[in-house]
Design a protein around this motif. Structure first.
Motif, PDB file in Angstrom:
ATOM      1  N   ASN A  57      -2.772  -5.146   4.869  1.00 43.57           N
ATOM      2  CA  ASN A  57      -1.927  -5.732   5.907  1.00 43.57           C
ATOM      3  C   ASN A  57      -2.233  -5.163   7.289  1.00 43.57           C
ATOM      4  OD1 ASN A  57      -0.658  -7.346   4.032  1.00 43.57           O
ATOM      5  ND2 ASN A  57       1.138  -6.029   3.814  1.00 43.57           N
ATOM      6  N   VAL A  58      -2.479  -3.871   7.371  1.00 43.46           N
ATOM      7  CA  VAL A  58      -2.804  -3.259   8.663  1.00 43.46           C
ATOM      8  C   VAL A  58      -4.150  -3.785   9.170  1.00 43.46           C
ATOM      9  CG1 VAL A  58      -3.343  -1.114   9.861  1.00 43.46           C
ATOM     10  CG2 VAL A  58      -1.417  -1.209   8.268  1.00 43.46           C
ATOM     11  N   LEU A  59      -5.123  -3.894   8.282  1.00 44.60           N
ATOM     12  CA  LEU A  59      -6.419  -4.441   8.694  1.00 44.60           C
ATOM     13  C   LEU A  59      -6.271  -5.891   9.143  1.00 44.60           C
ATOM     14  CD1 LEU A  59      -8.786  -2.924   5.989  1.00 44.60           C
ATOM     15  CD2 LEU A  59      -8.732  -2.356   8.422  1.00 44.60           C
ATOM     16  N   PHE A  60      -5.462  -6.663   8.431  1.00 44.90           N
ATOM     17  CA  PHE A  60      -5.231  -8.043   8.857  1.00 44.90           C
ATOM     18  C   PHE A  60      -4.577  -8.091  10.230  1.00 44.90           C
ATOM     19  CE2 PHE A  60      -2.241 -11.584   9.307  1.00 44.90           C
ATOM     20  CZ  PHE A  60      -3.143 -12.642   9.315  1.00 44.90           C
ATOM     21  N   GLU A  61      -3.621  -7.217  10.467  1.00 48.28           N
ATOM     22  CA  GLU A  61      -2.951  -7.197  11.770  1.00 48.28           C
ATOM     23  C   GLU A  61      -3.925  -6.845  12.889  1.00 48.28           C
ATOM     24  OE1 GLU A  61       0.281  -4.541  11.073  1.00 48.28           O
ATOM     25  OE2 GLU A  61       1.363  -5.989   9.802  1.00 48.28           O
ATOM     26  N   ARG A 101     -13.764 -13.907   2.462  1.00 48.36           N
ATOM     27  CA  ARG A 101     -14.460 -14.007   1.176  1.00 48.36           C
ATOM     28  C   ARG A 101     -13.472 -14.318   0.054  1.00 48.36           C
ATOM     29  NH1 ARG A 101     -17.456  -9.235  -2.456  1.00 48.36           N
ATOM     30  NH2 ARG A 101     -16.368  -9.925  -4.325  1.00 48.36           N
ATOM     31  N   ASP A 102     -12.336 -13.660   0.044  1.00 45.69           N
ATOM     32  CA  ASP A 102     -11.356 -13.791  -1.039  1.00 45.69           C
ATOM     33  C   ASP A 102     -10.042 -14.369  -0.520  1.00 45.69           C
ATOM     34  OD1 ASP A 102     -13.073 -12.597  -3.006  1.00 45.69           O
ATOM     35  OD2 ASP A 102     -12.623 -10.649  -2.121  1.00 45.69           O
ATOM     36  N   LEU A 103     -10.126 -15.367   0.335  1.00 47.77           N
ATOM     37  CA  LEU A 103      -8.939 -15.876   1.022  1.00 47.77           C
ATOM     38  C   LEU A 103      -7.891 -16.402   0.049  1.00 47.77           C
ATOM     39  CD1 LEU A 103      -7.502 -16.455   3.636  1.00 47.77           C
ATOM     40  CD2 LEU A 103      -8.813 -18.571   3.863  1.00 47.77           C
ATOM     41  N   GLU A 114       0.213 -14.687   3.140  1.00 44.26           N
ATOM     42  CA  GLU A 114       0.580 -16.065   2.831  1.00 44.26           C
ATOM     43  C   GLU A 114       1.335 -16.704   3.992  1.00 44.26           C
ATOM     44  OE1 GLU A 114       3.500 -18.533  -0.257  1.00 44.26           O
ATOM     45  OE2 GLU A 114       3.165 -16.376  -0.530  1.00 44.26           O
ATOM     46  N   LEU A 115       2.173 -15.914   4.657  1.00 51.81           N
ATOM     47  CA  LEU A 115       2.966 -16.426   5.774  1.00 51.81           C
ATOM     48  C   LEU A 115       2.184 -16.482   7.078  1.00 51.81           C
ATOM     49  CD1 LEU A 115       6.332 -14.569   5.081  1.00 51.81           C
ATOM     50  CD2 LEU A 115       5.846 -16.998   4.702  1.00 51.81           C
ATOM     51  N   GLU A 116       1.360 -15.459   7.329  1.00 53.55           N
ATOM     52  CA  GLU A 116       0.743 -15.311   8.634  1.00 53.55           C
ATOM     53  C   GLU A 116      -0.619 -16.008   8.768  1.00 53.55           C
ATOM     54  OE1 GLU A 116       2.252 -14.047  11.264  1.00 53.55           O
ATOM     55  OE2 GLU A 116       3.990 -13.799   9.963  1.00 53.55           O
ATOM     56  N   PHE A 117      -1.390 -16.046   7.690  1.00 48.59           N
ATOM     57  CA  PHE A 117      -2.740 -16.598   7.797  1.00 48.59           C
ATOM     58  C   PHE A 117      -2.729 -18.075   8.193  1.00 48.59           C
ATOM     59  CE2 PHE A 117      -6.598 -14.220   6.473  1.00 48.59           C
ATOM     60  CZ  PHE A 117      -7.526 -15.037   7.092  1.00 48.59           C
ATOM     61  N   PRO A 118      -1.878 -18.924   7.598  1.00 47.45           N
ATOM     62  CA  PRO A 118      -1.872 -20.336   8.017  1.00 47.45           C
ATOM     63  C   PRO A 118      -1.588 -20.533   9.500  1.00 47.45           C
ATOM     64  CG  PRO A 118      -0.720 -20.083   5.939  1.00 47.45           C
ATOM     65  CD  PRO A 118      -0.982 -18.689   6.447  1.00 47.45           C
TER      66      PRO A 118
END
Length: 203
Positions: A57-61, A101-103, A114-118
């Motif tokens: 989650n931190v890396l995604f942010e 790669r593993d979306l 699930e909430l933020e990526f879209p």
């Protein structure tokens, strides 16, 4: 000359995790491996990041913050500026390629993603639409109104699924750092193929 302050352990953990995730995929990297790679104890890692999901989650942010800056940057006013803008988006995705790669895995297992990526994907498609519309208004492209949205959608899809396609084609080599230049060149070529037929002056 003053010595540089040592990097905080949390920052080093994130850098190491990102490197390992990008090369081998998040599914193939354990927290034990991350700690071993760094020469620290698993307990030290858990002190900073109690779960693997928190690392993700931190890396995604971090990725989201960088990507959002690009999506809110000034719209390109000519095709050369557009190429530079598009490449910046490509570069950011490559730098966090493990996410793409593993979306489907992340979206099914991680509620935050699930909430933020879209939202990020929709923002990317909207940004492409704005770029194309502005290039049309500047006289660089000749597009019908309905073509703007269609081309933007295709470009967004290409960028979203580029990494997984690269991985499918060459699972053992595609995501290695030395593949960056050729991989990024391929996706840039595909994206520009959607635009160049509409360049002003093209027969």
């Amino acid at each position: 000359m003053a010595k540089k302050a040592p990097r905080r352990t949390a920052e080093r953990i994130l850098e190491t995790t990102l490197s390992l995730f990008n090369r081998f995929g998040e599914l193939n990297v354990t927290t034990t491996l991350i700690a071993s790679q760094m020469g620290i104890s698993p307990g030290n890692l858990y002190y900073h990041f109690p779960t693997k999901e928190e690392l993700i989650n931190v890396l995604f942010e971090h990725f989201e913050t960088r990507f959002e800056v690009l999506l809110h940057s000034a719209l390109p006013s000519n095709l050369e500026e557009a190429k530079t803008t598009f490449f910046a988006l490509v570069k950011q995705i490559w730098d966090y390629r493990f996410l793409f790669r593993d979306l489907s895995h992340f979206l099914s297992k991680n509620r935050h993603l699930e909430l933020e990526f879209p939202k990020l994907i929709r923002g990317k498609s909207d940004f492409f639409s704005q770029c194309l519309q502005n290039l049309h208004e500047q006289g660089c492209l000749k597009l019908q109104a309905e073509q703007v949205g269609q081309i933007a959608k295709v470009m967004s899809l290409l960028l979203t699924h580029w990494i997984s396609e690269e991985y499918i084609q060459a699972p053992r080599q595609a995501l290695e750092p030395e593949q960056a230049e050729s991989s990024q060149a391929r996706i840039m070529g595909l994206m520009l193929e959607q635009v160049m037929p509409f360049q002003a002056g093209t027969a």
